[in-house]
Motif scaffolding. Structure first.
Motif, PDB file in Angstrom:
ATOM      1  N   ALA A 102       0.857  -1.195   0.000  1.00 55.52           N
ATOM      2  CA  ALA A 102       0.000   0.000   0.000  1.00 55.52           C
ATOM      3  C   ALA A 102       0.885   1.234   0.000  1.00 55.52           C
ATOM      4  O   ALA A 102       1.940   1.257   0.626  1.00 55.52           O
ATOM      5  CB  ALA A 102      -0.901  -0.003   1.233  1.00 55.52           C
ATOM      6  N   PHE A 103       0.450   2.261  -0.715  1.00 53.16           N
ATOM      7  CA  PHE A 103       1.238   3.494  -0.736  1.00 53.16           C
ATOM      8  C   PHE A 103       0.322   4.711  -0.658  1.00 53.16           C
ATOM      9  O   PHE A 103      -0.851   4.668  -1.038  1.00 53.16           O
ATOM     10  CB  PHE A 103       2.114   3.572  -1.991  1.00 53.16           C
ATOM     11  CG  PHE A 103       1.357   3.698  -3.280  1.00 53.16           C
ATOM     12  CD1 PHE A 103       0.946   4.939  -3.755  1.00 53.16           C
ATOM     13  CD2 PHE A 103       1.034   2.568  -4.032  1.00 53.16           C
ATOM     14  CE1 PHE A 103       0.232   5.065  -4.937  1.00 53.16           C
ATOM     15  CE2 PHE A 103       0.327   2.673  -5.223  1.00 53.16           C
ATOM     16  CZ  PHE A 103      -0.080   3.928  -5.677  1.00 53.16           C
ATOM     17  N   LYS A 104       0.899   5.787  -0.127  1.00 52.75           N
ATOM     18  CA  LYS A 104       0.219   7.079  -0.067  1.00 52.75           C
ATOM     19  C   LYS A 104       1.200   8.144  -0.528  1.00 52.75           C
ATOM     20  O   LYS A 104       2.397   8.045  -0.283  1.00 52.75           O
ATOM     21  CB  LYS A 104      -0.244   7.397   1.360  1.00 52.75           C
ATOM     22  CG  LYS A 104      -1.275   6.446   1.918  1.00 52.75           C
ATOM     23  CD  LYS A 104      -1.548   6.720   3.391  1.00 52.75           C
ATOM     24  CE  LYS A 104      -2.361   7.951   3.597  1.00 52.75           C
ATOM     25  NZ  LYS A 104      -2.813   8.084   5.007  1.00 52.75           N
ATOM     26  N   VAL A 105       0.690   9.166  -1.168  1.00 46.36           N
ATOM     27  CA  VAL A 105       1.514  10.307  -1.581  1.00 46.36           C
ATOM     28  C   VAL A 105       1.017  11.531  -0.838  1.00 46.36           C
ATOM     29  O   VAL A 105      -0.179  11.847  -0.876  1.00 46.36           O
ATOM     30  CB  VAL A 105       1.440  10.553  -3.098  1.00 46.36           C
ATOM     31  CG1 VAL A 105       2.353  11.712  -3.496  1.00 46.36           C
ATOM     32  CG2 VAL A 105       1.816   9.293  -3.864  1.00 46.36           C
ATOM     33  N   ALA A 113       4.967   3.905   2.224  1.00 45.25           N
ATOM     34  CA  ALA A 113       4.663   2.556   1.743  1.00 45.25           C
ATOM     35  C   ALA A 113       4.715   1.559   2.895  1.00 45.25           C
ATOM     36  O   ALA A 113       5.514   1.699   3.825  1.00 45.25           O
ATOM     37  CB  ALA A 113       5.643   2.141   0.655  1.00 45.25           C
ATOM     38  N   ALA A 114       3.863   0.538   2.821  1.00 43.59           N
ATOM     39  CA  ALA A 114       3.844  -0.524   3.842  1.00 43.59           C
ATOM     40  C   ALA A 114       3.278  -1.794   3.214  1.00 43.59           C
ATOM     41  O   ALA A 114       2.370  -1.742   2.376  1.00 43.59           O
ATOM     42  CB  ALA A 114       3.011  -0.106   5.052  1.00 43.59           C
ATOM     43  N   GLU A 115       3.833  -2.934   3.629  1.00 39.40           N
ATOM     44  CA  GLU A 115       3.368  -4.223   3.108  1.00 39.40           C
ATOM     45  C   GLU A 115       2.018  -4.598   3.712  1.00 39.40           C
ATOM     46  O   GLU A 115       1.767  -4.378   4.894  1.00 39.40           O
ATOM     47  CB  GLU A 115       4.383  -5.318   3.415  1.00 39.40           C
ATOM     48  CG  GLU A 115       5.576  -5.346   2.484  1.00 39.40           C
ATOM     49  CD  GLU A 115       6.448  -6.569   2.700  1.00 39.40           C
ATOM     50  OE1 GLU A 115       6.300  -7.564   1.957  1.00 39.40           O
ATOM     51  OE2 GLU A 115       7.274  -6.523   3.629  1.00 39.40           O
ATOM     52  N   TRP A 131      -4.233   1.932   6.973  1.00 38.50           N
ATOM     53  CA  TRP A 131      -3.328   3.015   7.388  1.00 38.50           C
ATOM     54  C   TRP A 131      -3.581   3.448   8.825  1.00 38.50           C
ATOM     55  O   TRP A 131      -2.687   3.991   9.479  1.00 38.50           O
ATOM     56  CB  TRP A 131      -3.460   4.202   6.440  1.00 38.50           C
ATOM     57  CG  TRP A 131      -2.787   3.968   5.122  1.00 38.50           C
ATOM     58  CD1 TRP A 131      -3.377   3.800   3.911  1.00 38.50           C
ATOM     59  CD2 TRP A 131      -1.374   3.850   4.889  1.00 38.50           C
ATOM     60  NE1 TRP A 131      -2.435   3.585   2.937  1.00 38.50           N
ATOM     61  CE2 TRP A 131      -1.195   3.610   3.517  1.00 38.50           C
ATOM     62  CE3 TRP A 131      -0.253   3.925   5.703  1.00 38.50           C
ATOM     63  CZ2 TRP A 131       0.064   3.438   2.941  1.00 38.50           C
ATOM     64  CZ3 TRP A 131       1.003   3.767   5.135  1.00 38.50           C
ATOM     65  CH2 TRP A 131       1.153   3.516   3.779  1.00 38.50           C
ATOM     66  N   LYS A 132      -4.774   3.212   9.322  1.00 34.39           N
ATOM     67  CA  LYS A 132      -5.056   3.525  10.722  1.00 34.39           C
ATOM     68  C   LYS A 132      -4.374   2.540  11.663  1.00 34.39           C
ATOM     69  O   LYS A 132      -3.990   2.897  12.781  1.00 34.39           O
ATOM     70  CB  LYS A 132      -6.569   3.504  10.972  1.00 34.39           C
ATOM     71  CG  LYS A 132      -7.320   4.684  10.381  1.00 34.39           C
ATOM     72  CD  LYS A 132      -8.802   4.569  10.692  1.00 34.39           C
ATOM     73  CE  LYS A 132      -9.581   5.746  10.123  1.00 34.39           C
ATOM     74  NZ  LYS A 132     -11.046   5.625  10.389  1.00 34.39           N
ATOM     75  N   LYS A 154       6.604   0.056  10.601  1.00 34.39           N
ATOM     76  CA  LYS A 154       6.440  -0.760   9.393  1.00 34.39           C
ATOM     77  C   LYS A 154       6.295   0.097   8.134  1.00 34.39           C
ATOM     78  O   LYS A 154       6.253  -0.423   7.020  1.00 34.39           O
ATOM     79  CB  LYS A 154       5.200  -1.651   9.517  1.00 34.39           C
ATOM     80  CG  LYS A 154       5.246  -2.649  10.672  1.00 34.39           C
ATOM     81  CD  LYS A 154       6.317  -3.705  10.463  1.00 34.39           C
ATOM     82  CE  LYS A 154       6.284  -4.749  11.570  1.00 34.39           C
ATOM     83  NZ  LYS A 154       7.340  -5.780  11.399  1.00 34.39           N
ATOM     84  N   VAL A 155       6.207   1.403   8.320  1.00 36.17           N
ATOM     85  CA  VAL A 155       6.012   2.320   7.195  1.00 36.17           C
ATOM     86  C   VAL A 155       7.364   2.826   6.697  1.00 36.17           C
ATOM     87  O   VAL A 155       8.179   3.336   7.468  1.00 36.17           O
ATOM     88  CB  VAL A 155       5.119   3.513   7.597  1.00 36.17           C
ATOM     89  CG1 VAL A 155       4.945   4.472   6.425  1.00 36.17           C
ATOM     90  CG2 VAL A 155       3.772   3.028   8.092  1.00 36.17           C
TER      91      VAL A 155
END
Length: 518
Positions: free
Chosen positions: A361-364, A409-411, A427-428, A434-435
Motif C-alpha cells: 500500500a502506498f500514499k503520496v 509505503a507498507a506491506e 493506514w489507521k 512498518k512504514v
C-alpha cells in the motif's frame, strides 16, 4: 506490568489535575489563560509531558506548570498569529521550521548570524520562537524537534546569552519533551566559554542532547538532502517570505476528485471540473506509455478501468533515476522536474515498482496540498507490478522549490482487501515502524529533460540526445555553483580566522604593555 504502568500513569495525571486546580487555580483564577487550564483538564498527553520531564514527581510538576502557564499568558501564546510578528522579522529568515533529521524529527533552524543583540526587538524575537513552537506543537502533539543552531558567519554582535537562555527555557519549562537534540554547527572558538554556561542551564540530563558539529560531523544527524550547501548538503531550499515555510506533509487532491476518506472538505466544483479533463492520444508507440487509471469507487470493475485507460493514453517520458527502497523502487530518485510557468502547465511522473512478494500500500503526501493534483494518491501495488503516478500543478498555482512530496509505503497481508475502505483502515492500524518513507524535492526547469513528463506537443519533437545534453548541462551548472559556494565559504572562514588572530594578538599586546608599565 503494562496494565499497572497505565493505571499508575492515569493516577498521576488525575492527581496533577486535581492538585493544580485546588492549589494554584482556585486562589488566583486570573493568573493563567483559561484555555490552558481547560486544556490541562482534557489533554492527557500534555499533562504527561510535564510529568515525564519532572520524573513523575507531582510537586515538581506543579511548579513547572505554574511557571509555564504564567509565561504562556504573559506572551499571549494562544493568540499568537502570523500578524503578531513584525514582517521584517519573518522576512529575514533567522528562525523557521524546515526539513527533518535522520530520525524523522522536524528541524528548527536558528540562523544566529541574522540575530543582532537589541533590547528593543528582544520581545518580538521571543514571540517568534513561541509562535513557531506553538504552531508545531498544535500539529504534532508530542513529537520532538531538533534545534539547528547555525553559528556559521557569526560575529561578536550576534552573541546574546539572554536570547539563548530563553530558547533553552522554552524546551526546559514551556515545551517539555519537545527537544530531541540541539545541533551546534560551526561554533567559533571565542564562544566556547559562553556554551559552558549554556550547559549549566540545560542541566546534567539534557547536556547529552548538545551536539557540537562541523561540516563533517553534522551529517551524522541530518542527511545531505536537508542540509544547505554551506553545511555540505544539497538542499536547494532558499528561505523566503511570504508565505510561511511549511513542510507539513498533507494528502493532496486526487486528479479526478478528492479521496473520500481524507479530502472530504474539497468542493464539488473541483470534482466536476476535473471530471471534464480529457487527455490527447499520441500515435507514436516509442513515446507512449499507459497511465493506470485507478478507479476510486467500489462499483467500477477492472474491465471498465482498462477501457478508460485505453481511451485516454498519454505519452510521457519515463524518469531515469531510481531510488531502490526495501519495498518500492521509486523513480525519480530525488527530484520532480516541472516546466516553468511561461512554458505552460507541466505534469510530472512518479513510477513505483513493487519489489516484494506481497501487496504494498502506498500514499503520496505533499507540503502544498492546495497546489497539486496527484493520481493516484492512495492505492496499492501488486507484487512485481509498477504504478505510474501523475503529479500536476492545480488552479494556476506555481511550483516552488520549497515544495516536497512524501511517498509512504507498507506491506499488506495477502488476505487484506485493497479497496478505499480497506486501505483507510489499513493506514489507521499499521505500526509506524512498518512504514517506509521517501521524500522528493521539486525543481523547475525551462526546458524538458529526461525526468520530466509534459503534455505539450512540441515536447515530443525533442530528441532523446537533446534531452540528455540538457540534463548534463544542468548537472554541470549545479556542480559549478556548489564549488563556487564552497570557495566563498572558505574565504569567509579565512577572514574570520584572520579577525580572531588579530584580536588575540591585540589582547597579547595590551597584556604585555600592562605588565610592562604596572
Amino acid at each position: 506490568m503494562a496494565e499497572y504502568h497505565a493505571q499508575n500513569k492515569a493516577k498521576l495525571i488525575s492527581e496533577t489535575r486535581r492538585r493544580f486546580e485546588a492549589e494554584y487555580v482556585t486562589d488566583k483564577p486570573d493568573k493563567y489563560d483559561p484555555r490552558d487550564v481547560e486544556r490541562l483538564q482534557q489533554d492527557d498527553n500534555w499533562v504527561e509531558s510535564y510529568l515525564l520531564w519532572r520524573h513523575s514527581i507531582v510537586d515538581e510538576t506543579l511548579k513547572m506548570l505554574d511557571e509555564s502557564f504564567q509565561w504562556r499568558k504573559e506572551m499571549c501564546v494562544n493568540d499568537l498569529t502570523e500578524s503578531s510578528i513584525p514582517r521584517w522579522l519573518l522576512e529575514i529568515g533567522g528562525i523557521y521550521l524546515h526539513g527533518y533529521d535522520k530520525e524523522g524529527n522536524k528541524l528548527f533552524w536558528i540562523r544566529v548570524k541574522y540575530h543582532v543583540k537589541d533590547h528593543k526587538t528582544m520581545l518580538d524575537k521571543k514571540k517568534l520562537i513561541a509562535f513557531w513552537l506553538e504552531r508545531y506543537a498544535k500539529r504534532e502533539n508530542g513529537k520532538p524537534v531538533t534545534v539547528m543552531f547555525d553559528l556559521s558567519e557569526t560575529g561578536i554582535n550576534s552573541i546574546d546569552m539572554d536570547f539563548v537562555r530563553f530558547i533553552i527555557n522554552c524546551f526546559k519549562v514551556y515545551y517539555p519533551k519537545y527537544l530531541s537534540k540541539m545541533v551546534i554547527f560551526d561554533m567559533p572558538w571565542i564562544m566556547n566559554a559562553a556554551f559552558k554556561i549554556v550547559k549549566s542551564w540545560l542541566g546534567p540530563e539534557a547536556v547529552s542532547l548538545l551536539k557540537f558539529t562541523s561540516k563533517n560531523e553534522v551529517q551524522d544527524y541530518v542527511s545531505v538532502e536537508y542540509l544547505p550547501p554551506h553545511m555540505g548538503g544539497t538542499d536547494p531550499f532558499k528561505y523566503s517570505y511570504p508565505p510561511l515555510v511549511d513542510d507539513d506533509f498533507q494528502t493532496p487532491l486526487c486528479e479526478n476528485g478528492p479521496i473520500a476518506s481524507e479530502d472530504e472538505a474539497s468542493s464539488k466544483e473541483d470534482i466536476e471540473s476535473d471530471g471534464k479533463e480529457t487527455l490527447e492520444t499520441v500515435s507514436s508507440e516509442e513515446q507512449t506509455t499507459l497511465l493506470k487509471k485507478i478507479n476510486l469507487t467500489e462499483h467500477t470493475s477492472k474491465a471498465e478501468e482498462t477501457e478508460k485507460v485505453d481511451s485516454k493514453m498519454k505519452a510521457f517520458k519515463k524518469p531515469l533515476s531510481v531510488f531502490k527502497g526495501p519495498l518500492l523502487h521509486i523513480s525519480p530518485a530525488e527530484e520532480l522536474y516541472f516546466g516553468s510557468t511561461e512554458s505552460g502547465e507541466k505534469k510530472t511522473l512518479i513510477v513505483l515498482t513493487n519489489v516484494t512478494k506481497n501487496i504494498v500500500a502506498f500514499k503520496v503526501r505533499t507540503t502544498a496540498p492546495e497546489k497539486y493534483r496527484v493520481k493516484p494518491s492512495n492505492s496499492s501495488c501488486d507484487p512485481g507490478a509498477s504504478v505510474d503516478i501523475v503529479v500536476s500543478p492545480h488552479g494556476g498555482l506555481t511550483v516552488s522549490a520549497q515544495d516536497r512530496f512524501l511517498i509512504m509505503a507498507a506491506e499488506m497481508e495477502q488476505s487484506s482487501g485493497t479497496g478505499p475502505a480497506e486501505l483507510t483502515q489499513f493506514w489507521k492500524e499499521v505500526p509506524r515502524n512498518k512504514v517506509v518513507e521517501h521524500r522528493l524535492r521539486c525543481h523547475i526547469v525551462e526546458s524538458s529533460k529526461p525526468t520530466t513528463l509534459t503534455l505539450k506537443d512540441n515536447a515530443f519533437n525533442m530528441s532523446d540526445k537533446t534531452s540528455e545534453d540538457l540534463y548534463l548541462q544542468l548537472n554541470r551548472l549545479l556542480e559549478s555553483n556548489r564549488k563556487l559556494e564552497d570557495q566563498v565559504q572558505r574565504c569567509i572562514w579565512f577572514q574570520q580566522l584572520l579577525i580572531s588572530l588579530t584580536m588575540l594578538l591585540l589582547a597579547f599586546v595590551i597584556s604585555f604593555f600592562y605588565l610592562l608599565y604596572s
